[in-house]
Scaffold this motif. Structure first.
Motif, PDB file in Angstrom:
ATOM      1  N   PHE A   1       0.813  -1.211   0.000  1.00 13.54           N
ATOM      2  CA  PHE A   1       0.000   0.000   0.000  1.00 13.54           C
ATOM      3  C   PHE A   1       0.848   1.263   0.000  1.00 13.54           C
ATOM      4  CE2 PHE A   1      -2.922   3.170   1.768  1.00 13.54           C
ATOM      5  CZ  PHE A   1      -4.014   2.935   0.969  1.00 13.54           C
ATOM      6  N   SER A   2       1.891   1.193   0.846  1.00 15.37           N
ATOM      7  CA  SER A   2       2.753   2.371   0.973  1.00 15.37           C
ATOM      8  C   SER A   2       3.473   2.626  -0.345  1.00 15.37           C
ATOM      9  CB  SER A   2       3.788   2.142   2.066  1.00 15.37           C
ATOM     10  OG  SER A   2       3.168   1.671   3.216  1.00 15.37           O
ATOM     11  N   PHE A   3       3.928   1.508  -0.947  1.00 19.06           N
ATOM     12  CA  PHE A   3       4.637   1.642  -2.220  1.00 19.06           C
ATOM     13  C   PHE A   3       3.722   2.236  -3.281  1.00 19.06           C
ATOM     14  CE2 PHE A   3       6.238  -0.433  -6.216  1.00 19.06           C
ATOM     15  CZ  PHE A   3       7.390   0.346  -6.311  1.00 19.06           C
ATOM     16  N   ARG A   4       2.499   1.699  -3.280  1.00 15.45           N
ATOM     17  CA  ARG A   4       1.538   2.223  -4.238  1.00 15.45           C
ATOM     18  C   ARG A   4       1.268   3.712  -3.970  1.00 15.45           C
ATOM     19  NH1 ARG A   4      -3.168  -2.308  -4.581  1.00 15.45           N
ATOM     20  NH2 ARG A   4      -2.862  -2.251  -2.329  1.00 15.45           N
ATOM     21  N   GLU A   5       1.201   4.017  -2.695  1.00 13.74           N
ATOM     22  CA  GLU A   5       0.957   5.417  -2.319  1.00 13.74           C
ATOM     23  C   GLU A   5       2.103   6.293  -2.814  1.00 13.74           C
ATOM     24  OE1 GLU A   5       0.483   5.967   1.880  1.00 13.74           O
ATOM     25  OE2 GLU A   5      -0.931   7.611   1.533  1.00 13.74           O
ATOM     26  N   ALA A   6       3.342   5.732  -2.641  1.00 18.03           N
ATOM     27  CA  ALA A   6       4.510   6.491  -3.084  1.00 18.03           C
ATOM     28  C   ALA A   6       4.498   6.686  -4.595  1.00 18.03           C
ATOM     29  CB  ALA A   6       5.791   5.756  -2.664  1.00 18.03           C
ATOM     30  N   ILE A   7       4.085   5.629  -5.287  1.00 20.06           N
ATOM     31  CA  ILE A   7       3.985   5.733  -6.738  1.00 20.06           C
ATOM     32  C   ILE A   7       2.936   6.785  -7.096  1.00 20.06           C
ATOM     33  CG2 ILE A   7       3.315   4.517  -8.864  1.00 20.06           C
ATOM     34  CD1 ILE A   7       5.816   3.246  -8.094  1.00 20.06           C
ATOM     35  N   ALA A   8       1.769   6.646  -6.439  1.00 17.99           N
ATOM     36  CA  ALA A   8       0.649   7.529  -6.773  1.00 17.99           C
ATOM     37  C   ALA A   8       0.994   8.964  -6.478  1.00 17.99           C
ATOM     38  CB  ALA A   8      -0.597   7.103  -5.992  1.00 17.99           C
ATOM     39  N   THR A   9       1.810   9.120  -5.488  1.00 14.78           N
ATOM     40  CA  THR A   9       2.132  10.505  -5.114  1.00 14.78           C
ATOM     41  C   THR A   9       3.462  10.950  -5.700  1.00 14.78           C
ATOM     42  OG1 THR A   9       3.126   9.681  -3.079  1.00 14.78           O
ATOM     43  CG2 THR A   9       0.820  10.408  -2.954  1.00 14.78           C
ATOM     44  N   GLN A  10       4.051  10.087  -6.590  1.00 17.65           N
ATOM     45  CA  GLN A  10       5.329  10.418  -7.254  1.00 17.65           C
ATOM     46  C   GLN A  10       6.430  10.709  -6.254  1.00 17.65           C
ATOM     47  OE1 GLN A  10       5.567  10.732 -10.902  1.00 17.65           O
ATOM     48  NE2 GLN A  10       3.629   9.630 -10.697  1.00 17.65           N
ATOM     49  N   ASP A  11       6.462   9.967  -5.183  1.00 16.14           N
ATOM     50  CA  ASP A  11       7.448  10.187  -4.112  1.00 16.14           C
ATOM     51  C   ASP A  11       8.674   9.334  -4.398  1.00 16.14           C
ATOM     52  OD1 ASP A  11       8.871  10.419  -1.788  1.00 16.14           O
ATOM     53  OD2 ASP A  11       7.216   9.806  -0.461  1.00 16.14           O
ATOM     54  N   ARG A  12       9.629   9.835  -5.206  1.00 14.78           N
ATOM     55  CA  ARG A  12      10.775   9.042  -5.673  1.00 14.78           C
ATOM     56  C   ARG A  12      11.675   8.530  -4.557  1.00 14.78           C
ATOM     57  NH1 ARG A  12      14.717  10.813  -8.373  1.00 14.78           N
ATOM     58  NH2 ARG A  12      15.432   8.750  -8.933  1.00 14.78           N
ATOM     59  N   PRO A  13      12.080   9.347  -3.658  1.00 16.74           N
ATOM     60  CA  PRO A  13      12.954   8.814  -2.588  1.00 16.74           C
ATOM     61  C   PRO A  13      12.331   7.625  -1.869  1.00 16.74           C
ATOM     62  CG  PRO A  13      12.867  11.209  -2.504  1.00 16.74           C
ATOM     63  CD  PRO A  13      11.847  10.804  -3.518  1.00 16.74           C
ATOM     64  N   THR A  14      11.032   7.736  -1.582  1.00 16.51           N
ATOM     65  CA  THR A  14      10.364   6.620  -0.908  1.00 16.51           C
ATOM     66  C   THR A  14      10.360   5.404  -1.819  1.00 16.51           C
ATOM     67  OG1 THR A  14       8.992   8.209   0.224  1.00 16.51           O
ATOM     68  CG2 THR A  14       8.271   5.910   0.290  1.00 16.51           C
ATOM     69  N   MET A  15      10.045   5.659  -3.097  1.00 19.34           N
ATOM     70  CA  MET A  15      10.000   4.543  -4.076  1.00 19.34           C
ATOM     71  C   MET A  15      11.327   3.791  -4.091  1.00 19.34           C
ATOM     72  SD  MET A  15       8.232   5.616  -7.611  1.00 19.34           S
ATOM     73  CE  MET A  15       7.828   7.335  -7.517  1.00 19.34           C
ATOM     74  N   ILE A  16      12.431   4.527  -4.222  1.00 15.73           N
ATOM     75  CA  ILE A  16      13.741   3.873  -4.316  1.00 15.73           C
ATOM     76  C   ILE A  16      14.053   3.119  -3.048  1.00 15.73           C
ATOM     77  CG2 ILE A  16      16.225   4.353  -4.436  1.00 15.73           C
ATOM     78  CD1 ILE A  16      15.655   6.281  -6.631  1.00 15.73           C
ATOM     79  N   SER A  17      13.706   3.738  -1.969  1.00 13.70           N
ATOM     80  CA  SER A  17      13.956   3.093  -0.675  1.00 13.70           C
ATOM     81  C   SER A  17      13.220   1.767  -0.575  1.00 13.70           C
ATOM     82  CB  SER A  17      13.541   4.069   0.420  1.00 13.70           C
ATOM     83  OG  SER A  17      13.676   3.445   1.650  1.00 13.70           O
ATOM     84  N   VAL A  18      11.904   1.825  -0.994  1.00 14.63           N
ATOM     85  CA  VAL A  18      11.101   0.586  -0.933  1.00 14.63           C
ATOM     86  C   VAL A  18      11.691  -0.467  -1.875  1.00 14.63           C
ATOM     87  CG1 VAL A  18       8.849  -0.412  -1.441  1.00 14.63           C
ATOM     88  CG2 VAL A  18       9.001   1.766  -0.235  1.00 14.63           C
ATOM     89  N   LEU A  19      12.096  -0.013  -3.065  1.00 15.62           N
ATOM     90  CA  LEU A  19      12.650  -0.968  -4.040  1.00 15.62           C
ATOM     91  C   LEU A  19      13.939  -1.608  -3.510  1.00 15.62           C
ATOM     92  CD1 LEU A  19      12.122   0.966  -7.389  1.00 15.62           C
ATOM     93  CD2 LEU A  19      10.985  -1.150  -6.708  1.00 15.62           C
ATOM     94  N   GLN A  20      14.808  -0.787  -2.930  1.00 13.00           N
ATOM     95  CA  GLN A  20      16.058  -1.321  -2.376  1.00 13.00           C
ATOM     96  C   GLN A  20      15.769  -2.312  -1.264  1.00 13.00           C
ATOM     97  OE1 GLN A  20      17.951   2.354  -1.462  1.00 13.00           O
ATOM     98  NE2 GLN A  20      19.443   2.145  -3.141  1.00 13.00           N
ATOM     99  N   ASN A  21      14.834  -1.922  -0.424  1.00 14.91           N
ATOM    100  CA  ASN A  21      14.480  -2.780   0.701  1.00 14.91           C
ATOM    101  C   ASN A  21      13.994  -4.135   0.215  1.00 14.91           C
ATOM    102  OD1 ASN A  21      14.037  -3.388   3.435  1.00 14.91           O
ATOM    103  ND2 ASN A  21      11.841  -3.020   3.122  1.00 14.91           N
ATOM    104  N   HIS A  22      13.093  -4.103  -0.751  1.00 18.40           N
ATOM    105  CA  HIS A  22      12.548  -5.367  -1.275  1.00 18.40           C
ATOM    106  C   HIS A  22      13.595  -6.175  -2.029  1.00 18.40           C
ATOM    107  CE1 HIS A  22       8.267  -6.212  -0.730  1.00 18.40           C
ATOM    108  NE2 HIS A  22       8.272  -4.976  -0.213  1.00 18.40           N
ATOM    109  N   GLY A  23      14.389  -5.429  -2.810  1.00 24.52           N
ATOM    110  CA  GLY A  23      15.429  -6.114  -3.588  1.00 24.52           C
ATOM    111  C   GLY A  23      16.384  -6.873  -2.696  1.00 24.52           C
ATOM    112  N   SER A  24      16.807  -6.250  -1.619  1.00 20.43           N
ATOM    113  CA  SER A  24      17.744  -6.938  -0.750  1.00 20.43           C
ATOM    114  C   SER A  24      17.070  -8.111  -0.046  1.00 20.43           C
ATOM    115  CB  SER A  24      18.348  -5.972   0.257  1.00 20.43           C
ATOM    116  OG  SER A  24      17.348  -5.538   1.136  1.00 20.43           O
TER     117      SER A  24
END
Lengths: 771, 199
Positions: free
Chosen positions: A74-97
């Motif tokens: 949900f948060s990731f989607r929210e970040a996407i929806a709100t174009q929040d890039r820093p949050t997006m990258i953070s979530v992606l890094q977190n998931h990737g690791s």
């Protein structure tokens, strides 16, 4: 050594066979090993390939799942929806690791990058793999192997972010590197390599670094790769699969690994086979020795048997074929020994009494040596011929057997008893002095005096003994017997029981000795001559034969009458020296007449001793053969009394002669007491009626009746009947009239020399032409 | 349905695909080219029933307050990340205390954070004259005052937006307007059976 040869042959055959079998087995294992390795490696590749594909697919699904989970955050989607890039990258890094994904991106629906954890692509740039997005739009998601900006290959997935309608894409990727290859290799059982076919580069591989170069060389032809690949000398079998746009995966199976199992098996088999062959060599040598050993023993036994030694039983005792062979050998040994004993017995034994015969006793004497002290005792029964005549020869035979048994009962140690012929027995006594021999003679006579029971009759038997000593009285059985017989005759004459040869004299009595000497001289000086008396066929009046009669033309005494020397010659046994000459003379004369066209049957007289001589038959055969005569041209005349000396042996010899074809005639028939029944059983052709009956024909009606009935009986028994002593024409006519077959007598012709005989026949033919 | 019952003629539109199949849930809106737009005071509800939004498509006039009554026994978490109206009603049951006021024209996609398959759309328009096609692809908008209007159509899964067109509505009922639209089928999404969560 022969056994070694057999042994070697057995071992070679056995070992050869086992080596052959082992070689075939090894070959089979090698062949099937190669086949199994090929099949197994193919199977491994097929299975490994399926496993590889399943793993790749599983990795993909795992990535998709991870991406999908992230897309729902949900948060990731929210970040996407709100174009929040820093949050997006953070979530992606977190998931990737969390899941080990090295590539993580968010892509806008228009294909522009929103966020990239590697920062390889700037936000706002177009995503490098538009095709992947297109595929994802069509199918809701997409996956592929792609080379990213960092020049590494990734397995990537693209999934949408839904809120709940699609608002962006997530791209996730695992790097395809050596670790990836090793992981897949471990799970699939195959070596996994990823190569860039165009660049000829190994992108990832589970193989050691050292082989990458060789692998890269195979890259250009990877599309058509099939079958074997050799890397660093190791053989691989493999298959190539395209992966993504440019990359190829090569799955390799090491043949060495599969072959190693069979190499081990072959090695184990080789060791087993070698051990087996060694055991087999030893075993077959042992077996061969077991076979060859008994065979050798049998061969030794066979050699002993061949040499005449039958004493040792065959030693081999086993239950196999060799044992059976040995048993057969043993039976053969027993059989041969028994037959040899039987042959020996026949040769050395008198068949009537079972006692040793003359041959045996002669051998025994010879074996003693020239100086050995021994005595030869000759026993002759008194009146035996009369007993034989009166009671028949079966009774005579029985009597002889009983006498033999009784004499054998008196046998001292180291002595031998033999029956010589007829009623004459002989003892050979070793190492006895004169008094002991005398005592023995007395004991014998005493033993004989006890009457015998034969055929229910009591018979008183007496005998006379003559004793000769070796070497004092002579050497050799014949000489000793002659001396002993002379003494025995003297004892008989004096009726004194027994006499020693030395008492009778160093040889025969002077008168006898001189006669024997004269006869010997006569033989040498050809003083004996033969006269021939014609035998006439009464019915035709033709001369059909002649009787040879022995005459002695003495230089001083003139013609010695036959009655003066023939009985003496018979008595002393000298007749046995005369008869061979006589028979030879007769045969020669017969042959000469036959050559002149005179087909005469010539008769010769045989004494008892001649008849019982085993050499007679042989002599007759030789004469007939050497003169080329038909056997029937000879006729042998035997008196009744000669027959009765030893009827059994006489009959045996007569049968041999008759079988040979010689004519046989009973001489002086009617004078003795031979039963007609006995005569009937003899193989004779002719009966000669005793001349005493013929001479008294005219005066005695009884004799005439006897002659008449004898002729009738003779004819009834199929004998030709001869009348001798015909002295008158009346007798001749009478005999002819009553059917007598053949006539002989002074009225026809006196005996005459052979030369005169031919003249006489010629003269007679003139006088009686046509007869 | 929502309609201004101020007299005037009815307006009928049929929407079908290129292939001629009727298309349901097409929003049809008539916006007056000029003049005042009356504000309706309508009560709108989007229910959550059987873990689905009902209806799938709602059309509301700007400023409308929408209720989200939860008819299920479980909770829902309704959200929207759409720029026209971003909101969320965190896990709740029954009737939320406050309705959501859609005060900006635009398209709003609704979802439930705990039921991914739940999807609903709200089209916020600046006009009281609108309707959505039924299963037969037909929509009738009644009592539209005569005048000139912009006819706009919209579907949540339309592939391309249809251009607005002007229509004139007279006193007498006009002929039915025929429209064609290319719509993607609704993506099937996995919905677990209801009792799987009834422990």
């Amino acid at each position: 050594m022969p056994w070694l040869k057999l042994e070697r042959r057995i071992a070679v055959v056995f070992v050869g066979l086992v080596v052959l079998v082992m070689l075939l087995m090894l070959l089979l294992v090698q062949r099937s090993g190669e086949h199994i390795v090929a099949v197994e490696s193919q199977r491994q590749i097929t299975a490994g390939r399926m496993s590889f594909e399943a793993l790749v697919d599983q990795n993909r699904r795992q990535l998709e799942l991870a991406a999908t989970v992230l897309s729902r955050d949900f948060s990731f989607r929210e970040a996407i929806a709100t174009q929040d890039r820093p949050t997006m990258i953070s979530v992606l890094q977190n998931h990737g690791s969390r899941i080990g994904a090295h590539a993580m991106m968010a892509i806008a629906l228009d294909g522009r990058v929103i966020a990239d954890i590697q920062q390889a692509q700037r936000p706002g740039e177009a995503f490098a793999f538009a095709d992947l997005l297109k595929a994802a739009e069509a199918d809701g998601r997409a996956s592929d192997f792609v080379r990213m900006a960092d020049d590494r290959v990734y397995q990537v997935v693209v999934v949408p972010i839904l809120a709940p309608v699609r608002i962006a894409w997530i791209v996730m990727g695992f790097p395809v590197d050596h670790a990836w290859a090793r992981g897949l290799a471990q799970s699939s059982g195959l070596d996994v390599s990823l190569i860039d076919a165009a660049a000829g580069r190994v992108l990832a591989s589970s193989l050691p670094e050292s082989r990458h170069a060789a692998l890269a060389q195979a890259a250009p032809g990877v599309k058509d790769m099939s079958g074997e690949l050799v890397l660093d000398g190791d053989h691989y079998q493999g298959v190539a699969l395209p992966l993504g746009q440019q990359a190829w995966v090569i799955l390799l199976h090491s043949l060495e690994k599969s072959e190693a199992v069979f190499k081990e098996l072959e090695q184990a088999l080789l060791i087993t086979a070698s051990g087996g062959i060694v055991l087999f060599v030893l075993g077959s040598l042992w077996l061969a020795r077991r076979i060859a050993g008994p065979v050798n023993a049998l061969a030794a036994t066979a050699r002993r048997i061949a040499a005449g030694d039958y004493s040792d039983p065959v030693a081999v005792k086993s239950k196999d074929e060799i044992g059976q062979l040995a048993a057969s050998f043993e039976n053969m040994r027993i059989g041969i020994a028994a037959r040899e004993r039987k042959i020996t017995r026949l040769a050395y034994e008198d068949t009537l009494t079972g006692l040793p015969n003359r041959v045996r006793i002669e051998e025994r004497l010879d074996s003693l040596g020239p100086t050995a002290e021994a005595a030869v005792v000759v026993l002759d029964l008194d009146r035996f011929a009369a007993i034989n005549d009166a009671l028949g020869h079966p009774v005579g035979d029985q009597l002889l057997r009983q006498v033999g048994a009784r004499l054998a009962g008196q046998l001292p140690p180291r002595a031998m008893l033999a029956r010589l012929w007829g009623d004459e027995f002989a003892f050979l006594l070793e190492g006895m002095d004169r008094p002991a021999v005398r005592a023995f003679a007395e004991a014998l006579l005493a033993a004989l005096r006890t009457p015998m029971e034969v055929g229910g009759q009591r018979l008183d038997v007496n005998g006379s003994l003559g004793i000769a000593f070796h070497p004092a009285d002579g050497s050799g059985l014949n000489a000793l017997l002659q001396r002993a017989e002379l003494a025995m005759y003297e004892a008989k004459r004096r009726q004194c029981g027994f006499m020693l040869a030395e008492e009778v004299g160093p040889g025969p009595l002077p008168e006898q000795l001189s006669l024997i000497g004269e006869m010997r001289d006569a033989l040498e000086k050809h003083e004996f001559i033969l006269h021939y008396q014609p035998k006439l066929d009464l019915a035709s009046g033709c001369v059909i034969g002649a009787e040879a009669l022995l005459r002695w033309q003495h230089p001083e005494r003139g013609l010695v009458p036959p009655g003066r020397f023939i009985p003496f010659a018979e008595h002393t046994g000298f007749i046995r020296e005369i008869t061979p000459w006589l028979l030879a003379e007769v045969a020669a004369q017969t042959a000469a007449w036959h050559a002149q066209g005179l087909d005469l049957v010539v008769s010769a007289n045989l004494s008892a001793r001649d008849l019982l001589d085993p050499g007679l038959v042989v002599l007759v055969r030789e004469l007939v053969a050497s003169h080329g005569l038909p056997p029937a041209a000879l006729c042998l005349e035997i008196t009744e009394s000669a027959l009765m000396e030893d009827p059994t042996l006489a009959q045996a010899h007569l049968e041999e002669l008759a079988a040979f074809g010689v004519k046989l005639s009973i001489d002086d028939y009617g004078a003795g007491q031979a039963s007609l029944a006995y005569v009937k059983s003899l193989p004779v052709h002719e009966l000669k009626i005793d001349q005493s009956f013929i001479r008294s024909l005219a005066g005695s009606p009884k004799d005439a009746a006897i002659v008449r009935s004898t002729i009738a009986l003779g004819h009834a028994l199929n004998f030709a009947v001869v009348a001798e002593g015909i002295e008158t024409e009346a007798d001749l006519a009478w005999l002819r009239d009553i059917g007598c077959d053949i006539g002989q007598g002074y009225f026809i012709a006196r005996p005459m020399a052979a030369a005169a005989f031919v003249d006489w026949i010629a003269a007679r033919d003139l006088a009686f032409p046509g007869m | 349905m929502a309609a201004l019952d101020a007299g005037g003629a009815g307006f009928e539109v049929r929407v079908q695909s290129q292939a001629g199949a009727p298309i349901e849930d097409v929003a049809v809106v008539l916006e007056p080219v000029s003049g005042r737009v009356p504000q309706l005071k309508a009560q709108v509800s989007i229910e959550q029933r059987d873990r689905e939004f009902v209806p799938y498509l709602s059309i509301v006039q700007k400023g409308a307050a929408v209720n989200f009554p939860n008819r299920d026994t479980l909770k829902h978490h309704v959200y929207s990340f759409s720029p026209a109206k971003t909101f969320e009603i965190k896990l709740y049951a029954g009737q939320p205390a406050q309705p959501v006021v859609f005060d900006k024209a635009g398209e709003v996609a609704l979802g439930c954070n705990i039921h991914d398959w739940m999807e609903a759309h709200v089209l916020v328009v600046d006009s009281p004259w609108f309707g959505k096609t039924g299963a037969d692809g037909i929509v009738r908008i009644a009592q539209v005052p005569a005048g000139r209007y912009r006819l706009r159509t919209w579907h949540p899964r339309q592939k391309t937006a249809a251009a607005a067109q002007e229509v004139v509505i007279g006193a007498t009922p006009a002929r039915r307007t025929e429209l064609a639209l290319d719509v993607a089928p609704r993506e099937p999404r996995h919905k677990p059976p209801a009792d799987s969560g009834s422990y």
